[in-house]
Design a protein around this motif. Structure first.
Motif, mmCIF file in Angstrom:
data_model
loop_
_atom_site.group_PDB
_atom_site.id
_atom_site.type_symbol
_atom_site.label_atom_id
_atom_site.label_comp_id
_atom_site.label_asym_id
_atom_site.label_seq_id
_atom_site.Cartn_x
_atom_site.Cartn_y
_atom_site.Cartn_z
ATOM 1 N N GLU A 275 0.931 -1.280 -0.150
ATOM 2 C CA GLU A 275 0.097 -0.051 -0.098
ATOM 3 C C GLU A 275 0.513 1.129 -0.247
ATOM 4 O O GLU A 275 0.303 2.289 -0.740
ATOM 5 N N GLY A 320 -9.464 -5.508 -9.000
ATOM 6 C CA GLY A 320 -10.239 -6.410 -7.978
ATOM 7 C C GLY A 320 -10.369 -6.830 -6.723
ATOM 8 O O GLY A 320 -11.798 -6.630 -5.276
ATOM 9 N N LYS A 321 -10.003 -6.855 -6.367
ATOM 10 C CA LYS A 321 -8.953 -8.067 -5.002
ATOM 11 C C LYS A 321 -7.725 -7.466 -4.266
ATOM 12 O O LYS A 321 -6.625 -8.090 -4.094
ATOM 13 N N LEU A 322 -7.331 -6.199 -4.177
ATOM 14 C CA LEU A 322 -6.317 -5.207 -3.494
ATOM 15 C C LEU A 322 -6.521 -5.762 -2.435
ATOM 16 O O LEU A 322 -8.338 -5.996 -1.673
ATOM 17 N N TRP A 324 -5.629 -4.192 0.540
ATOM 18 C CA TRP A 324 -6.666 -4.066 1.810
ATOM 19 C C TRP A 324 -7.438 -3.519 1.569
ATOM 20 O O TRP A 324 -8.433 -3.037 2.115
ATOM 21 N N MET A 325 -8.214 -3.776 0.464
ATOM 22 C CA MET A 325 -9.760 -4.207 -0.039
ATOM 23 C C MET A 325 -10.318 -5.224 0.881
ATOM 24 O O MET A 325 -12.078 -5.005 0.869
ATOM 25 N N GLN A 326 -9.792 -6.458 1.451
ATOM 26 C CA GLN A 326 -10.443 -7.007 2.180
ATOM 27 C C GLN A 326 -10.061 -7.019 3.928
ATOM 28 O O GLN A 326 -10.720 -8.317 4.391
ATOM 29 N N LYS A 327 -10.173 -5.748 4.621
ATOM 30 C CA LYS A 327 -10.402 -5.776 5.824
ATOM 31 C C LYS A 327 -11.243 -5.022 6.318
ATOM 32 O O LYS A 327 -12.382 -4.857 6.143
#
Length: 327
Positions: A275, A320-322, A324-327
């Motif tokens: 990031e 579509g699946k970075l 830090w987007m999973q947090k």
């Protein structure tokens, strides 16, 4: 099954030959710097940006060297490999440039972006389960059916010689800037990039220390390094999907002789480093490429005041699946 690892240990002459052979097919990637990251790390960082490479990863160097080194008779049968992504799409790219078929065995869990890229370059995919044993079983079947030349993702002298051209370029670029390096840090999975780096630097800049960077959750290379022999994990889980594979005999030859140390980083440290590079350097790179910066920030005493080459190995990330987007 012909395994090129039994052929020979590549030499620096092979790297020079590869440099000439692949020149028309690869980019000379830039070296970028960030004063913010220098201040944060307490050292001078020089990022070799293979995320800007053809096919989006350094692996196109080794793949191109293998493909364009084949005789016409060998090439007619095509090439085949097993890979979670970057080697698959790099080999597909090189085979497409030569106009020959490329068969790829990929785990069904490989990022969709990488599968799409392989097919976009004309690669023919066979999907397997996400384990080394399943991968090798499916691959043996594909190779038997096609008779294609096996280009191993990293345990192949042609591939290692090709990856060695990256360190060659980096040292040329540092000379153009009027300075050398104290050390180079690159990610380690199977060890192709690290082996090529060892091969080149041990010949042209033996004073430069080589550090390998690995995820804690896939730390088989670090454990191998401590134990003095290869320890292989079958299916480790890590966000750094390019670093899940174990060392093999050829890469172990270089790692065991020339690497100064293998440093590890946690999943969170890897995501944070990724990031940071996206935000501060404005460049797209994948989680595997963030592991070196993560280990540099984690080990400030090792790198304090040094001039450090950092290999950003690839930029093929599923947007579509970075992580830090999973947090």
């Amino acid at each position: 099954m012909k395994d090129h690892s039994e052929m020979h240990i590549p030499t620096f002459d092979d790297v020079i030959a590869a440099h000439e052979r692949i020149r028309p097919h690869v980019h000379r990637t830039p070296v970028l710097t960030s004063s913010y990251l220098n201040d944060l790390s307490g050292c001078e960082l020089f990022f070799k940006c293979e995320n800007f490479q053809k096919a989006g990863a350094f692996k196109v160097r080794g793949a191109s060297n293998a493909v364009f080194g084949l005789s016409d008779a060998q090439a007619a049968r095509g090439v085949a490999t097993h890979s979670s992504g970057n080697h698959a799409l790099s080999l597909s790219y090189a085979a497409g440039r030569r106009g020959i078929p490329c068969h790829v065995v990929m785990p069904r869990t490989a990022p969709q972006a990488k599968k799409d890229a392989v097919r976009g370059y004309g690669g023919i995919i066979t999907e397997c389960e996400p384990s080394t044993s399943s991968r090798e079983e499916y691959f043996a079947r594909v190779q038997q059916e096609t008779g294609a030349d096996f280009v191993h993702p990293y345990n192949d002298p042609r591939v290692i010689a090709g990856q060695g051209t990256c360190a060659c370029e980096l040292m040329e670029q540092m000379q153009e800037r009027g300075g050398g390096l104290d050390c180079v840090v690159a990610p380690i999975g199977g060890g192709g990039m690290i082996s090529g780096t060892c091969l080149t630097l041990s010949r042209i800049a033996p004073e430069v220390k080589i550090y390998a960077a690995e995820p804690e959750q896939a730390d088989d290379a670090a454990r191998s390094f401590r134990a003095g022999h290869i320890i292989a994990d079958d299916a480790p889980e890590t966000v750094a999907d390019g670093l899940k594979v174990p060392l093999k005999d050829l890469t172990w030859h270089f790692v065991s002789r020339h690497v100064t140390d293998i440093l590890t980083a946690s999943e969170q440290e890897i995501v944070d480093a990724m990031e940071l590079i996206w935000k501060r350097m404005k460049i797209v790179m994948e989680p595997s490429s963030a592991v070196p910066l993560a280990t540099i920030l984690k080990n400030p005493d090792v790198f304090a005041g040094k001039r450090v080459g950092v290999v950003i190995t690839g930029g093929n990330v599923d947007l579509g699946k970075l992580p830090w987007m999973q947090k």
